[in-house]
Every structure is written in structure tokens, then in C-alpha cells.
Motif scaffolding. Structure first.
Motif, PDB file in Angstrom:
ATOM      1  N   LYS A  27       0.814  -1.212   0.000  1.00  0.00           N
ATOM      2  CA  LYS A  27       0.000   0.000   0.000  1.00  0.00           C
ATOM      3  C   LYS A  27       0.848   1.263   0.000  1.00  0.00           C
ATOM      4  O   LYS A  27       0.399   2.302  -0.458  1.00  0.00           O
ATOM      5  CB  LYS A  27      -0.941   0.001   1.211  1.00  0.00           C
ATOM      6  CG  LYS A  27      -1.942  -1.125   1.184  1.00  0.00           C
ATOM      7  CD  LYS A  27      -2.902  -0.961   0.043  1.00  0.00           C
ATOM      8  CE  LYS A  27      -3.932  -2.069   0.072  1.00  0.00           C
ATOM      9  NZ  LYS A  27      -4.793  -2.064  -1.088  1.00  0.00           N
ATOM     10  N   GLY A  28       2.063   1.200   0.532  1.00  0.00           N
ATOM     11  CA  GLY A  28       2.926   2.378   0.549  1.00  0.00           C
ATOM     12  C   GLY A  28       3.243   2.868  -0.850  1.00  0.00           C
ATOM     13  O   GLY A  28       3.182   4.068  -1.127  1.00  0.00           O
ATOM     14  N   VAL A  29       3.564   1.940  -1.740  1.00  0.00           N
ATOM     15  CA  VAL A  29       3.859   2.309  -3.129  1.00  0.00           C
ATOM     16  C   VAL A  29       2.614   2.892  -3.782  1.00  0.00           C
ATOM     17  O   VAL A  29       2.678   3.896  -4.488  1.00  0.00           O
ATOM     18  CB  VAL A  29       4.387   1.095  -3.921  1.00  0.00           C
ATOM     19  CG1 VAL A  29       4.527   1.426  -5.395  1.00  0.00           C
ATOM     20  CG2 VAL A  29       5.716   0.619  -3.339  1.00  0.00           C
ATOM     21  N   GLU A  30       1.484   2.286  -3.515  1.00  0.00           N
ATOM     22  CA  GLU A  30       0.220   2.790  -4.053  1.00  0.00           C
ATOM     23  C   GLU A  30      -0.029   4.227  -3.572  1.00  0.00           C
ATOM     24  O   GLU A  30      -0.436   5.091  -4.339  1.00  0.00           O
ATOM     25  CB  GLU A  30      -0.925   1.878  -3.623  1.00  0.00           C
ATOM     26  CG  GLU A  30      -2.265   2.247  -4.196  1.00  0.00           C
ATOM     27  CD  GLU A  30      -3.351   1.275  -3.766  1.00  0.00           C
ATOM     28  OE1 GLU A  30      -4.511   1.723  -3.717  1.00  0.00           O
ATOM     29  OE2 GLU A  30      -3.060   0.112  -3.463  1.00  0.00           O
ATOM     30  N   PHE A  31       0.242   4.480  -2.299  1.00  0.00           N
ATOM     31  CA  PHE A  31       0.056   5.819  -1.750  1.00  0.00           C
ATOM     32  C   PHE A  31       0.997   6.817  -2.421  1.00  0.00           C
ATOM     33  O   PHE A  31       0.587   7.923  -2.790  1.00  0.00           O
ATOM     34  CB  PHE A  31       0.261   5.825  -0.231  1.00  0.00           C
ATOM     35  CG  PHE A  31       0.034   7.176   0.378  1.00  0.00           C
ATOM     36  CD1 PHE A  31      -1.243   7.624   0.632  1.00  0.00           C
ATOM     37  CD2 PHE A  31       1.107   8.006   0.670  1.00  0.00           C
ATOM     38  CE1 PHE A  31      -1.460   8.890   1.172  1.00  0.00           C
ATOM     39  CE2 PHE A  31       0.903   9.270   1.214  1.00  0.00           C
ATOM     40  CZ  PHE A  31      -0.381   9.711   1.466  1.00  0.00           C
ATOM     41  N   VAL A  32       2.261   6.453  -2.584  1.00  0.00           N
ATOM     42  CA  VAL A  32       3.235   7.357  -3.203  1.00  0.00           C
ATOM     43  C   VAL A  32       2.841   7.653  -4.644  1.00  0.00           C
ATOM     44  O   VAL A  32       2.917   8.802  -5.083  1.00  0.00           O
ATOM     45  CB  VAL A  32       4.666   6.794  -3.106  1.00  0.00           C
ATOM     46  CG1 VAL A  32       5.644   7.605  -3.953  1.00  0.00           C
ATOM     47  CG2 VAL A  32       5.123   6.781  -1.659  1.00  0.00           C
ATOM     48  N   GLU A  45       8.136   0.945 -11.124  1.00  0.00           N
ATOM     49  CA  GLU A  45       9.340   0.276 -11.631  1.00  0.00           C
ATOM     50  C   GLU A  45      10.444   0.277 -10.579  1.00  0.00           C
ATOM     51  O   GLU A  45      11.092  -0.738 -10.347  1.00  0.00           O
ATOM     52  CB  GLU A  45       9.838   0.951 -12.909  1.00  0.00           C
ATOM     53  CG  GLU A  45       8.992   0.662 -14.119  1.00  0.00           C
ATOM     54  CD  GLU A  45       9.449   1.441 -15.344  1.00  0.00           C
ATOM     55  OE1 GLU A  45      10.576   2.003 -15.330  1.00  0.00           O
ATOM     56  OE2 GLU A  45       8.681   1.503 -16.310  1.00  0.00           O
ATOM     57  N   LEU A  46      10.670   1.419  -9.968  1.00  0.00           N
ATOM     58  CA  LEU A  46      11.705   1.502  -8.939  1.00  0.00           C
ATOM     59  C   LEU A  46      11.342   0.627  -7.748  1.00  0.00           C
ATOM     60  O   LEU A  46      12.185  -0.090  -7.215  1.00  0.00           O
ATOM     61  CB  LEU A  46      11.918   2.948  -8.502  1.00  0.00           C
ATOM     62  CG  LEU A  46      12.972   3.179  -7.427  1.00  0.00           C
ATOM     63  CD1 LEU A  46      14.329   2.583  -7.824  1.00  0.00           C
ATOM     64  CD2 LEU A  46      13.112   4.659  -7.132  1.00  0.00           C
ATOM     65  N   ALA A  47      10.088   0.651  -7.347  1.00  0.00           N
ATOM     66  CA  ALA A  47       9.649  -0.163  -6.214  1.00  0.00           C
ATOM     67  C   ALA A  47       9.803  -1.653  -6.503  1.00  0.00           C
ATOM     68  O   ALA A  47      10.133  -2.439  -5.610  1.00  0.00           O
ATOM     69  CB  ALA A  47       8.200   0.157  -5.865  1.00  0.00           C
ATOM     70  N   GLU A  51      13.805  -2.986  -2.576  1.00  0.00           N
ATOM     71  CA  GLU A  51      13.064  -3.188  -1.332  1.00  0.00           C
ATOM     72  C   GLU A  51      13.169  -1.974  -0.409  1.00  0.00           C
ATOM     73  O   GLU A  51      12.194  -1.591   0.251  1.00  0.00           O
ATOM     74  CB  GLU A  51      13.571  -4.431  -0.612  1.00  0.00           C
ATOM     75  CG  GLU A  51      12.801  -4.740   0.641  1.00  0.00           C
ATOM     76  CD  GLU A  51      13.263  -6.009   1.333  1.00  0.00           C
ATOM     77  OE1 GLU A  51      12.749  -6.267   2.431  1.00  0.00           O
ATOM     78  OE2 GLU A  51      14.112  -6.731   0.799  1.00  0.00           O
ATOM     79  N   ALA A  52      14.324  -1.329  -0.369  1.00  0.00           N
ATOM     80  CA  ALA A  52      14.499  -0.152   0.487  1.00  0.00           C
ATOM     81  C   ALA A  52      13.562   0.975   0.053  1.00  0.00           C
ATOM     82  O   ALA A  52      13.015   1.694   0.892  1.00  0.00           O
ATOM     83  CB  ALA A  52      15.950   0.319   0.454  1.00  0.00           C
ATOM     84  N   PHE A  53      13.355   1.123  -1.255  1.00  0.00           N
ATOM     85  CA  PHE A  53      12.427   2.141  -1.743  1.00  0.00           C
ATOM     86  C   PHE A  53      10.992   1.790  -1.343  1.00  0.00           C
ATOM     87  O   PHE A  53      10.229   2.663  -0.943  1.00  0.00           O
ATOM     88  CB  PHE A  53      12.543   2.299  -3.264  1.00  0.00           C
ATOM     89  CG  PHE A  53      11.660   3.386  -3.814  1.00  0.00           C
ATOM     90  CD1 PHE A  53      11.984   4.714  -3.626  1.00  0.00           C
ATOM     91  CD2 PHE A  53      10.500   3.072  -4.498  1.00  0.00           C
ATOM     92  CE1 PHE A  53      11.168   5.727  -4.119  1.00  0.00           C
ATOM     93  CE2 PHE A  53       9.674   4.073  -4.993  1.00  0.00           C
ATOM     94  CZ  PHE A  53      10.011   5.400  -4.809  1.00  0.00           C
ATOM     95  N   ARG A  54      10.631   0.518  -1.433  1.00  0.00           N
ATOM     96  CA  ARG A  54       9.296   0.093  -0.997  1.00  0.00           C
ATOM     97  C   ARG A  54       9.095   0.397   0.481  1.00  0.00           C
ATOM     98  O   ARG A  54       8.033   0.872   0.889  1.00  0.00           O
ATOM     99  CB  ARG A  54       9.086  -1.402  -1.260  1.00  0.00           C
ATOM    100  CG  ARG A  54       8.947  -1.744  -2.728  1.00  0.00           C
ATOM    101  CD  ARG A  54       8.492  -3.180  -2.936  1.00  0.00           C
ATOM    102  NE  ARG A  54       9.365  -4.180  -2.344  1.00  0.00           N
ATOM    103  CZ  ARG A  54      10.420  -4.720  -2.945  1.00  0.00           C
ATOM    104  NH1 ARG A  54      10.756  -4.345  -4.168  1.00  0.00           N
ATOM    105  NH2 ARG A  54      11.140  -5.634  -2.323  1.00  0.00           N
TER     106      ARG A  54
END
Length: 112
Positions: A27-32, A45-47, A51-54
Motif C-alpha cells: 500500500k505504501g507504493v500505491e500511496f506514493v 518500476e523503482l519499487a 526493497e528499500a524504496f518500498r
């Protein structure tokens, strides 16, 4: 109803794979991706690669959720907590932008 959605998703394998990838990213990636006006594909793509970006995206989403929770609070420490979470959000946002630029995925339009 759920069966109908499953059948529809199965008829579009590329969409199914995309949704599965987003579900795995969290959900964090979805929020960003919803936070920025553009660049959902680049963020995803980056996510998918990092894993650190996620984790950073998850932290960003959580900090925003907590800030909103404190906004609705009637606690005496409400304003201080809101300010603390805003500072954290600003810091994480800088980190997200830095990572996107480092990976050649930025700069991006922000919603403000």
C-alpha cells in the motif's frame, strides 16, 4: 461478483500481472503513486527493483496516516504531533525524490 472480477482479470493477463505486482509492492507504493500527479509507472518500476524504496514508501504512507489520525484527535498534544509528523513526512518525501532522481526517474510534479 468476485468470480466475475476474477474472470475479467484472467481475460487480460498483462493487467493481472500488473495488479499482482502492485499487490506485492504494498500500500505504501500505491500511496506514493497517488501522491504525485505523474510518474506512477516510474515509481512502480523503482519499487519493483528496490526493497528499500518500498520500505520508504510504506513509511511515507504510515506517517501520512498518523498525521491524519492526529488531525482528527482532540488530544491536548494534537498540534505538536501534527507538526512532528509533518516534519517526518517532509523528510521522507525528500528521500523519495532523491531515490527517484538517483535512479533516473525524477523530478516529478507534486500535488501542491
Amino acid at each position: 461478483m468476485m468470480e466475475k472480477q476474477r474472470d475479467l482479470a484472467a481475460s487480460f493477463p498483462e493487467d493481472q500481472a500488473s495488479h499482482k505486482r502492485i499487490d506485492q509492492m504494498g500500500k505504501g507504493v500505491e500511496f506514493v503513486t497517488s501522491y504525485f500527479n505523474t510518474s506512477a509507472q516510474a515509481i512502480e518500476e523503482l519499487a519493483a527493483q528496490c526493497e528499500a524504496f518500498r520500505d520508504l514508501c510504506d513509511d511515507f504512507a504510515l506517517a501520512n496516516e498518523e498525521k491524519e489520525r492526529w488531525r482528527r484527535s482532540t488530544s491536548s498534544g494534537r498540534q505538536q504531533r501534527i507538526a512532528e509528523y509533518q516534519e517526518l513526512i517532509d523528510s521522507i518525501l525528500i528521500d523519495i525524490e532523491r531515490e527517484l532522481e538517483r535512479f533516473g526517474k525524477g523530478p516529478f510534479a507534486k500535488p501542491y
